[in-house]
Motif scaffolding. Structure first.
Motif, PDB file in Angstrom:
ATOM      1  N   ASN A  73      43.072   7.905  31.031  1.00  0.00           N
ATOM      2  CA  ASN A  73      42.703   6.564  31.498  1.00  0.00           C
ATOM      3  C   ASN A  73      42.488   5.585  30.342  1.00  0.00           C
ATOM      4  OD1 ASN A  73      41.845   4.955  33.955  1.00  0.00           O
ATOM      5  ND2 ASN A  73      40.096   4.621  32.582  1.00  0.00           N
ATOM      6  N   ASN A  74      41.986   6.069  29.235  1.00  0.00           N
ATOM      7  CA  ASN A  74      41.657   5.119  28.146  1.00  0.00           C
ATOM      8  C   ASN A  74      42.756   4.996  27.096  1.00  0.00           C
ATOM      9  OD1 ASN A  74      39.266   5.123  29.547  1.00  0.00           O
ATOM     10  ND2 ASN A  74      37.945   5.628  27.790  1.00  0.00           N
ATOM     11  N   VAL A  75      43.477   6.090  26.831  1.00  0.00           N
ATOM     12  CA  VAL A  75      44.500   6.035  25.770  1.00  0.00           C
ATOM     13  C   VAL A  75      45.899   5.825  26.366  1.00  0.00           C
ATOM     14  CG1 VAL A  75      45.513   7.211  23.771  1.00  0.00           C
ATOM     15  CG2 VAL A  75      43.083   7.527  24.285  1.00  0.00           C
ATOM     16  N   SER A  76      46.281   6.680  27.330  1.00  0.00           N
ATOM     17  CA  SER A  76      47.623   6.528  27.914  1.00  0.00           C
ATOM     18  C   SER A  76      47.785   5.138  28.525  1.00  0.00           C
ATOM     19  CB  SER A  76      47.867   7.592  28.989  1.00  0.00           C
ATOM     20  OG  SER A  76      47.755   8.876  28.444  1.00  0.00           O
ATOM     21  N   ALA A  77      46.747   4.695  29.226  1.00  0.00           N
ATOM     22  CA  ALA A  77      46.837   3.381  29.883  1.00  0.00           C
ATOM     23  C   ALA A  77      47.016   2.272  28.845  1.00  0.00           C
ATOM     24  CB  ALA A  77      45.585   3.133  30.718  1.00  0.00           C
ATOM     25  N   THR A  78      46.306   2.386  27.739  1.00  0.00           N
ATOM     26  CA  THR A  78      46.449   1.365  26.679  1.00  0.00           C
ATOM     27  C   THR A  78      47.872   1.397  26.114  1.00  0.00           C
ATOM     28  OG1 THR A  78      44.097   1.603  26.114  1.00  0.00           O
ATOM     29  CG2 THR A  78      45.526   0.588  24.451  1.00  0.00           C
ATOM     30  N   LEU A  79      48.383   2.596  25.898  1.00  0.00           N
ATOM     31  CA  LEU A  79      49.748   2.744  25.372  1.00  0.00           C
ATOM     32  C   LEU A  79      50.759   2.125  26.333  1.00  0.00           C
ATOM     33  CD1 LEU A  79      51.655   4.036  23.262  1.00  0.00           C
ATOM     34  CD2 LEU A  79      51.524   6.150  24.594  1.00  0.00           C
ATOM     35  N   TYR A  80      50.649   2.470  27.619  1.00  0.00           N
ATOM     36  CA  TYR A  80      51.603   1.941  28.617  1.00  0.00           C
ATOM     37  C   TYR A  80      51.516   0.418  28.676  1.00  0.00           C
ATOM     38  CZ  TYR A  80      51.851   6.792  30.299  1.00  0.00           C
ATOM     39  OH  TYR A  80      52.022   8.160  30.400  1.00  0.00           O
ATOM     40  N   LEU A  81      50.291  -0.085  28.633  1.00  0.00           N
ATOM     41  CA  LEU A  81      50.095  -1.544  28.698  1.00  0.00           C
ATOM     42  C   LEU A  81      50.796  -2.227  27.524  1.00  0.00           C
ATOM     43  CD1 LEU A  81      48.672  -3.977  30.047  1.00  0.00           C
ATOM     44  CD2 LEU A  81      46.596  -3.350  28.781  1.00  0.00           C
ATOM     45  N   LEU A  82      50.608  -1.677  26.335  1.00  0.00           N
ATOM     46  CA  LEU A  82      51.248  -2.270  25.142  1.00  0.00           C
ATOM     47  C   LEU A  82      52.772  -2.180  25.241  1.00  0.00           C
ATOM     48  CD1 LEU A  82      48.830  -0.777  22.459  1.00  0.00           C
ATOM     49  CD2 LEU A  82      49.031  -3.215  23.050  1.00  0.00           C
ATOM     50  N   GLN A  83      53.282  -1.079  25.764  1.00  0.00           N
ATOM     51  CA  GLN A  83      54.735  -0.921  25.887  1.00  0.00           C
ATOM     52  C   GLN A  83      55.315  -1.965  26.840  1.00  0.00           C
ATOM     53  OE1 GLN A  83      54.666   3.289  26.989  1.00  0.00           O
ATOM     54  NE2 GLN A  83      55.722   3.826  25.060  1.00  0.00           N
ATOM     55  N   VAL A  84      54.636  -2.174  27.953  1.00  0.00           N
ATOM     56  CA  VAL A  84      55.158  -3.163  28.918  1.00  0.00           C
ATOM     57  C   VAL A  84      54.988  -4.574  28.382  1.00  0.00           C
ATOM     58  CG1 VAL A  84      54.879  -4.119  31.242  1.00  0.00           C
ATOM     59  CG2 VAL A  84      54.755  -1.635  30.882  1.00  0.00           C
ATOM     60  N   MET A  85      53.884  -4.825  27.706  1.00  0.00           N
ATOM     61  CA  MET A  85      53.700  -6.151  27.084  1.00  0.00           C
ATOM     62  C   MET A  85      54.871  -6.462  26.156  1.00  0.00           C
ATOM     63  SD  MET A  85      49.631  -6.107  26.108  1.00  0.00           S
ATOM     64  CE  MET A  85      49.699  -7.659  25.198  1.00  0.00           C
ATOM     65  N   ALA A  86      55.277  -5.471  25.365  1.00  0.00           N
ATOM     66  CA  ALA A  86      56.391  -5.693  24.430  1.00  0.00           C
ATOM     67  C   ALA A  86      57.680  -6.011  25.192  1.00  0.00           C
ATOM     68  CB  ALA A  86      56.583  -4.462  23.547  1.00  0.00           C
ATOM     69  N   GLU A  87      57.878  -5.320  26.331  1.00  0.00           N
ATOM     70  CA  GLU A  87      59.086  -5.596  27.137  1.00  0.00           C
ATOM     71  C   GLU A  87      59.119  -7.044  27.630  1.00  0.00           C
ATOM     72  OE1 GLU A  87      58.943  -1.124  29.186  1.00  0.00           O
ATOM     73  OE2 GLU A  87      59.236  -2.916  30.460  1.00  0.00           O
ATOM     74  N   TYR A  88      57.940  -7.610  27.811  1.00  0.00           N
ATOM     75  CA  TYR A  88      57.872  -8.975  28.388  1.00  0.00           C
ATOM     76  C   TYR A  88      57.441 -10.028  27.362  1.00  0.00           C
ATOM     77  CZ  TYR A  88      58.899  -7.093  32.962  1.00  0.00           C
ATOM     78  OH  TYR A  88      59.527  -6.491  34.013  1.00  0.00           O
ATOM     79  N   ASP A  89      57.689  -9.718  26.084  1.00  0.00           N
ATOM     80  CA  ASP A  89      57.398 -10.683  24.998  1.00  0.00           C
ATOM     81  C   ASP A  89      55.954 -11.185  25.034  1.00  0.00           C
ATOM     82  OD1 ASP A  89      60.699 -12.253  25.284  1.00  0.00           O
ATOM     83  OD2 ASP A  89      60.023 -10.401  24.287  1.00  0.00           O
ATOM     84  N   CYS A  90      55.034 -10.306  25.406  1.00  0.00           N
ATOM     85  CA  CYS A  90      53.612 -10.674  25.379  1.00  0.00           C
ATOM     86  C   CYS A  90      52.977  -9.888  24.236  1.00  0.00           C
ATOM     87  CB  CYS A  90      52.962 -10.296  26.711  1.00  0.00           C
ATOM     88  SG  CYS A  90      51.196 -10.638  26.767  1.00  0.00           S
ATOM     89  N   THR A  91      52.629 -10.590  23.138  1.00  0.00           N
ATOM     90  CA  THR A  91      52.212  -9.878  21.918  1.00  0.00           C
ATOM     91  C   THR A  91      50.851 -10.330  21.413  1.00  0.00           C
ATOM     92  OG1 THR A  91      53.417 -11.523  20.615  1.00  0.00           O
ATOM     93  CG2 THR A  91      54.605  -9.470  21.173  1.00  0.00           C
ATOM     94  N   ARG A  92      49.992 -10.795  22.337  1.00  0.00           N
ATOM     95  CA  ARG A  92      48.631 -11.163  21.942  1.00  0.00           C
ATOM     96  C   ARG A  92      47.664 -10.262  22.723  1.00  0.00           C
ATOM     97  NH1 ARG A  92      51.226 -15.876  23.194  1.00  0.00           N
ATOM     98  NH2 ARG A  92      51.936 -17.122  21.410  1.00  0.00           N
ATOM     99  N   PHE A  93      46.757  -9.580  21.989  1.00  0.00           N
ATOM    100  CA  PHE A  93      46.004  -8.506  22.634  1.00  0.00           C
ATOM    101  C   PHE A  93      44.560  -8.500  22.132  1.00  0.00           C
ATOM    102  CE2 PHE A  93      46.060  -4.826  25.211  1.00  0.00           C
ATOM    103  CZ  PHE A  93      45.492  -3.731  24.584  1.00  0.00           C
ATOM    104  N   VAL A  94      43.626  -8.573  23.047  1.00  0.00           N
ATOM    105  CA  VAL A  94      42.204  -8.399  22.704  1.00  0.00           C
ATOM    106  C   VAL A  94      41.766  -7.081  23.335  1.00  0.00           C
ATOM    107  CG1 VAL A  94      39.849  -9.279  22.995  1.00  0.00           C
ATOM    108  CG2 VAL A  94      41.733 -10.878  22.593  1.00  0.00           C
TER     109      VAL A  94
END
Ligand code: WQD
Length: 384
Positions: A125-146
């Motif tokens: 829940n804490n690591v895999s989810a963060t990884l998946y979120l970052l991967q999808v963000m990259a697919e959609y040109d969203c590169t700002r993350f707090v």
């Protein structure tokens, strides 16, 4: 920082219906510069919370509010399991490439003791989810993350107050999920300089929005000290005594010391971090590496012991707390007090609310909502 007449910046907040997430959304809406999308699986939150957050924003709108202002007061709510990449993708697809300006990732399981019992659930829940979120963000040109991190990354720190340069040595699986996620984010930012990311290491959030409309509403019996004390005083927990987990620590009164900060200060820290991801920000100018990634402590820099907290809540609630000293709790460390200087210098962050205000606002929320968001009560003329 965008001016109020620019188009709204769409920001995804994960865990948006939770204690921290809801106060963060409120803080973003107060600026009327952001349009929030909330993602929450309600593992430890209630759907009604966001109705209250939106009510706060609508109530604050002037009669002549612009269309943008009104739009900023509405929250897009997306159902999404962050451990399922396709569900995350479906959320981003709705807004298209570049449609989401940034992400504030708060959603996580956060009970130190529980993480030692079900570590794989925490890593998923804490690591895999963060990884998946970052991967999808990259697919959609969203590169700002707090990123919502935690003081538990420091384990038992060698120096108090704790600077961000302290070696990360988490003791619990929960703390390790935060260290691993920070490592993933750092490596991503090293590999791709388009990314701009900030990790916020929370100390101990407390209190509630002064209106009493939103606050901490943990599912079941609270594990954390302050909500437990509030539940005892309001009669939701029937224990006749507080169990104090050890008074043989190397601290002034032998009980653990923590750095409690008002949740409204913590929420403001997220807004400052988000604004620092803007192109015109200089927060990454003196990065030691070319990776646009930094971590900041969010705390007051003032440690309070368990017994001092009990006394402060006694004053705020008028409840005559009894307590008994029992054995130490697994995973507890003697003292987690922040050195908040870096966040103050580089983000302009300052935790200004004092302990009395934290306890007063917590008690105001609890008395107006004895059963949390399940309560149907007259709060500011509305049903809860
Ligand atoms: C505070 C002190 C307990 C309950 C929290 C979050 C964790 C992380 C850090 C975000 C400790 C003592 C408590 C009780 C007690 N936050 N206590 N009797 O342990 O600092 O952790 O902040 O990342 O996720 O859980 O906070 O409120 O649980 O405990 O004596 O019944 O109160 O031993 O010293 P903690 P807490």
């Amino acid at each position: 920082m965008p001016s109020v007449d620019e188009p709204l910046r769409r920001v995804l907040v994960t865990g948006g219906a939770g204690y921290i997430g809801s106060h963060v959304i409120h803080c973003l809406q107060e600026t009327r510069r952001y349009k929030v999308i909330s993602v929450d699986n309600h593992h430890n939150s209630h759907p009604k919370c966001l109705d209250r957050v939106a009510q706060l924003a609508r109530d604050a709108l002037p009669a002549d509010a612009s269309a943008n202002d009104r739009e900023s007061a509405e929250i897009d709510i997306a159902a999404c399991d962050l451990t399922k990449k396709d569900e995350i993708r479906a959320v981003f697809e709705k807004y298209g490439k570049g449609g989401i300006w940034g992400v504030i990732h708060v959603a996580a399981y956060k009970a130190v003791g529980e993480s030692t019992e079900i570590p794989l659930t925490y890593y998923e829940n804490n690591v895999s989810a963060t990884l998946y979120l970052l991967q999808v963000m990259a697919e959609y040109d969203c590169t700002r993350f707090v990123y919502s991190s935690s003081a538990t990354v420091y384990g038992t720190p060698p120096v108090i107050p704790i600077p961000e340069s302290t070696r990360l040595q988490a003791d619990s699986p929960y703390g390790k999920t935060k260290v691993m996620s920070e490592t993933i984010i750092g490596d991503l930012c090293s590999a791709d300089q388009r990314w701009r990311a900030l990790s916020l290491r929370y100390f101990n959030p407390a209190g509630a929005h002064p209106s009493g409309l939103i606050g901490e509403d943990p599912r079941g019996r609270p594990g954390n000290l302050l909500p437990l004390l509030a539940h005892m005083a309001v009669g939701r927990v029937k224990d006749d005594k507080l169990r104090v987990f050890g008074n043989d620590y190397p601290t002034p009164d032998g009980t653990c010391v923590r750095d409690y900060l008002h949740v409204m200060d913590l929420a403001k820290g997220h807004l400052l971090a988000l604004d620092a991801l803007s192109p015109e920000s200089h927060v990454f100018d003196n990065c030691p590496t070319d990776a646009h990634f930094k971590a900041y402590n969010l705390g007051k820099g003032k440690g309070m012991s368990v017994l001092q907290i009990v006394e402060a809540m006694r004053k705020a609630t008028g409840f005559d707390y009894k307590y008994e000293i029992i054995g130490r709790r697994r995973g507890d460390v003697p003292d987690l007090t922040a050195d908040p200087a870096l966040a103050e210098k580089e983000l302009g962050f300052k935790a200004t609310h004092d302990l009395e205000t934290m306890c007063r606002d917590l008690w105001n929320w609890q008395t107006k909502n004895p059963n949390g968001y399940e309560t149907t009560s007259k709060v500011n003329g509305t049903n809860g």
